[in-house]
Design an enzyme around this catalytic site. Structure first.
Site, short mmCIF file in Angstrom:
data_model
loop_
_atom_site.label_atom_id
_atom_site.label_comp_id
_atom_site.label_asym_id
_atom_site.label_seq_id
_atom_site.Cartn_x
_atom_site.Cartn_y
_atom_site.Cartn_z
N CYS A 262 1.85 2.03 4.19
CA CYS A 262 1.36 0.33 4.10
C CYS A 262 2.42 -0.18 5.28
O CYS A 262 2.12 -1.38 5.24
CB CYS A 262 1.79 0.00 2.86
SG CYS A 262 0.89 0.88 1.62
N HIS B 150 1.81 -7.41 2.60
CA HIS B 150 0.99 -6.26 2.34
C HIS B 150 0.30 -6.60 0.77
O HIS B 150 1.13 -7.25 -0.08
CB HIS B 150 1.86 -5.08 2.17
CG HIS B 150 1.18 -3.97 1.64
ND1 HIS B 150 -0.15 -3.36 2.06
CD2 HIS B 150 1.56 -3.08 0.59
CE1 HIS B 150 -0.62 -2.37 1.27
NE2 HIS B 150 0.24 -2.06 0.62
N ASN C 132 -5.97 -2.54 -2.09
CA ASN C 132 -4.83 -2.18 -1.21
C ASN C 132 -5.32 -1.42 -0.03
O ASN C 132 -5.78 -0.06 -0.31
CB ASN C 132 -3.85 -1.48 -1.95
CG ASN C 132 -2.58 -0.90 -1.21
OD1 ASN C 132 -2.64 -1.09 0.07
ND2 ASN C 132 -1.55 -0.47 -1.81
N1 ACO Z 1 -7.41 0.39 -16.58
C1 ACO Z 1 -7.00 0.27 -17.99
N2 ACO Z 1 -5.82 1.03 -18.45
C2 ACO Z 1 -4.85 1.11 -17.29
C3 ACO Z 1 -5.14 1.46 -16.07
C4 ACO Z 1 -6.67 0.90 -15.67
N3 ACO Z 1 -6.99 1.10 -14.29
N4 ACO Z 1 -4.28 1.87 -15.57
C5 ACO Z 1 -3.29 2.42 -16.42
N5 ACO Z 1 -3.67 1.79 -17.63
C6 ACO Z 1 -2.95 1.71 -18.79
C7 ACO Z 1 -1.77 2.82 -18.75
O1 ACO Z 1 -2.33 3.95 -19.17
C8 ACO Z 1 -0.90 2.18 -19.87
O2 ACO Z 1 -1.44 2.49 -21.22
P1 ACO Z 1 -0.16 2.74 -22.08
O3 ACO Z 1 0.50 1.43 -22.57
O4 ACO Z 1 -1.34 3.08 -23.37
O5 ACO Z 1 0.27 4.05 -21.72
C9 ACO Z 1 -0.87 0.65 -19.63
O6 ACO Z 1 -2.31 0.30 -18.92
C10 ACO Z 1 0.27 -0.11 -18.77
O7 ACO Z 1 0.32 0.77 -17.48
P2 ACO Z 1 1.52 0.67 -16.71
O8 ACO Z 1 1.30 1.68 -15.57
O9 ACO Z 1 2.67 0.13 -17.42
O10 ACO Z 1 0.93 -0.85 -16.14
P3 ACO Z 1 1.65 -1.92 -15.14
O11 ACO Z 1 1.67 -3.05 -15.64
O12 ACO Z 1 3.04 -1.24 -14.49
O13 ACO Z 1 0.66 -1.76 -13.68
C11 ACO Z 1 0.36 -0.97 -11.42
C12 ACO Z 1 0.38 -0.65 -13.21
C13 ACO Z 1 -0.62 -2.03 -11.30
C14 ACO Z 1 0.03 0.36 -10.91
C15 ACO Z 1 1.61 -1.43 -11.12
O14 ACO Z 1 2.92 -0.65 -11.62
C16 ACO Z 1 1.74 -1.61 -9.37
O15 ACO Z 1 1.02 -2.48 -9.12
N6 ACO Z 1 2.62 -0.95 -9.09
C17 ACO Z 1 2.70 -0.99 -7.67
C18 ACO Z 1 1.75 -0.05 -7.00
C19 ACO Z 1 1.56 -0.25 -5.27
O16 ACO Z 1 1.97 -1.38 -4.91
N7 ACO Z 1 1.22 0.76 -4.80
C20 ACO Z 1 1.16 0.70 -3.58
C21 ACO Z 1 2.08 0.95 -2.62
S1 ACO Z 1 1.45 1.03 -0.96
C22 ACO Z 1 1.13 2.55 -0.21
O17 ACO Z 1 1.98 2.90 0.53
C23 ACO Z 1 0.00 2.99 -0.61
#
Ligand code: ACO
Length: 321
Positions: free
Chosen positions: A111, A248, A278
């Site tokens: 990214c 980003h 993204n």
């Molecule tokens: N739908 C429903 N539930 C979901 C989903 C989904 N799509 N995905 C995860 N869950 C559930 C999980 O299983 C978890 O359930 P549990 O509590 O029963 O275990 C719960 O939701 C919470 O999951 P978390 O991972 O704690 O959720 P979080 O609030 O951290 O959000 C997210 C996850 C959106 C991925 C966040 O961590 C994030 O945005 N991180 C940054 C990611 C990013 O920017 N990546 C790109 C980098 S750039 C590149 O180089 C490609």
């Protein structure tokens, strides 16, 4: 001489997949995705390729700048999802658009790729080696996403953005701050295709994108404000002297946290992740081109671009439009 953006373009696949569509593929909901990320839809490639979107975005940037492809001297594509292992997407684009005099190569910095390409272009332009560069960020992430993994597949989209930069005595890139930390590569990665030959074990699986979302989140909210502050300090500017912060488009909550840390209003941070998701290296140039198209960028505006991603990699720059 500084590198100055004089034309922008973008390309998105025709197929728009909203969150409800994704809920037919994995156990998720529009409510979960939009509340946690700000994403409501993304465009996914059915017919389009990284090459076709790159070429379309490039042609738009050249047309808006009224610039001939054959006059392009440097052509860089930032991508982690080229259609081929070799040749580079940049060489394929070179043929497609007729940029026959350009030096063409790809950059793999996830990214942050578009910012890395701007960094390279700036160095070549400042040194006098080249007078212009066509920079493209392009991804078909849908082909490396695991469509059974709800924690990642809901986040990403496909597309391409392009910017033509030329040497300028006025405005352009004022400062940059970039970095990499390979110690943390395993926080976000995608293995290559299986290496099966007579010397290797059989049965290896094709790699898909794997991510420790919370680690990436923590890294982003810590590092992005730091590198923006560093780039601002190098330019001798304060956050309140910036007209737009173009970040980003990974997660709305990351952008809100960065805005808060810099003491700036969220309105100064335009977003398109609701419609595009993204798109990794394409994210910054697509948003830049859309803002340009809507007349949001004015001569003299001071703009911050910042991104972060796999590597880990990150970067920020300050430019005068
Ligand atoms: N739908 C429903 N539930 C979901 C989903 C989904 N799509 N995905 C995860 N869950 C559930 C999980 O299983 C978890 O359930 P549990 O509590 O029963 O275990 C719960 O939701 C919470 O999951 P978390 O991972 O704690 O959720 P979080 O609030 O951290 O959000 C997210 C996850 C959106 C991925 C966040 O961590 C994030 O945005 N991180 C940054 C990611 C990013 O920017 N990546 C790109 C980098 S750039 C590149 O180089 C490609």
């Amino acid at each position: 001489m500084r590198a100055k953006i004089i034309g922008t373009g973008y390309s998105l696949p025709a197929f728009r997949a909203d969150n409800d569509y994704l809920a037919t593929l994995v156990d998720t909901s529009d409510e979960w995705i939009s509340e946690r990320t700000g994403i409501r839809a993304r465009h996914l490639a059915k017919e389009e390729t990284t090459l076709s979107m790159s070429a379309e975005a490039a042609r738009m940037a050249l047309e808006r700048a009224n610039f001939r492809a054959e006059d392009v001297e440097l052509l860089i594509v930032a991508t982690i999802t080229g259609d081929m292992d070799t040749p580079s997407t940049a060489c394929q684009v070179q043929k497609e658009i007729g940029a026959k005099h350009a030096l063409a190569f790809d950059i793999n910095a996830a990214c942050s790729g578009f910012l890395y390409s701007l960094h390279v272009a700036e160095a070549f332009i400042e040194s006098g080696t080249y007078r212009n560069a066509l920079l493209i960020g392009a991804e078909t992430l849908s082909k490396i996403v695991d469509w059974t993994d709800r924690t990642t597949c809901v986040l990403f989209g496909d597309g391409a953005g392009a910017a033509l930069v030329t040497a300028s005595e006025n405005g352009g890139l004022l400062s940059q701050s970039l970095g990499s930390n390979g110690e943390k590569w395993d926080v976000l990665f995608c293995e290559g295709r299986p290496n099966e030959n007579p010397l290797r074990a059989k049965g290896q699986k094709c790699g898909y994108l794997k991510m420790d979302g919370q680690e990436v989140f923590k890294f982003a909210v810590r590092t992005v404000p730091q590198c923006i502050e560093d780039a601002l300090a190098k330019a001798g500017l304060k956050p309140e002297e910036i007209d737009l912060f173009i970040l980003h488009q990974a997660n709305k909550r990351i952008i809100q946290a960065v805005a808060k840390r810099l003491g700036m209003a969220e309105e100064e941070f335009p977003m398109n992740m609701d419609e595009c998701g993204n798109t990794s290296a394409a994210s910054l140039p697509i948003l830049l081109a859309q803002l340009d198209e809507r007349g949001r960028l004015h001569p003299g505006d001071r703009i911050v671009l910042s991104g972060f991603g796999a590597g880990l990699t990150w970067g920020a720059c300050v430019l005068e439009w």
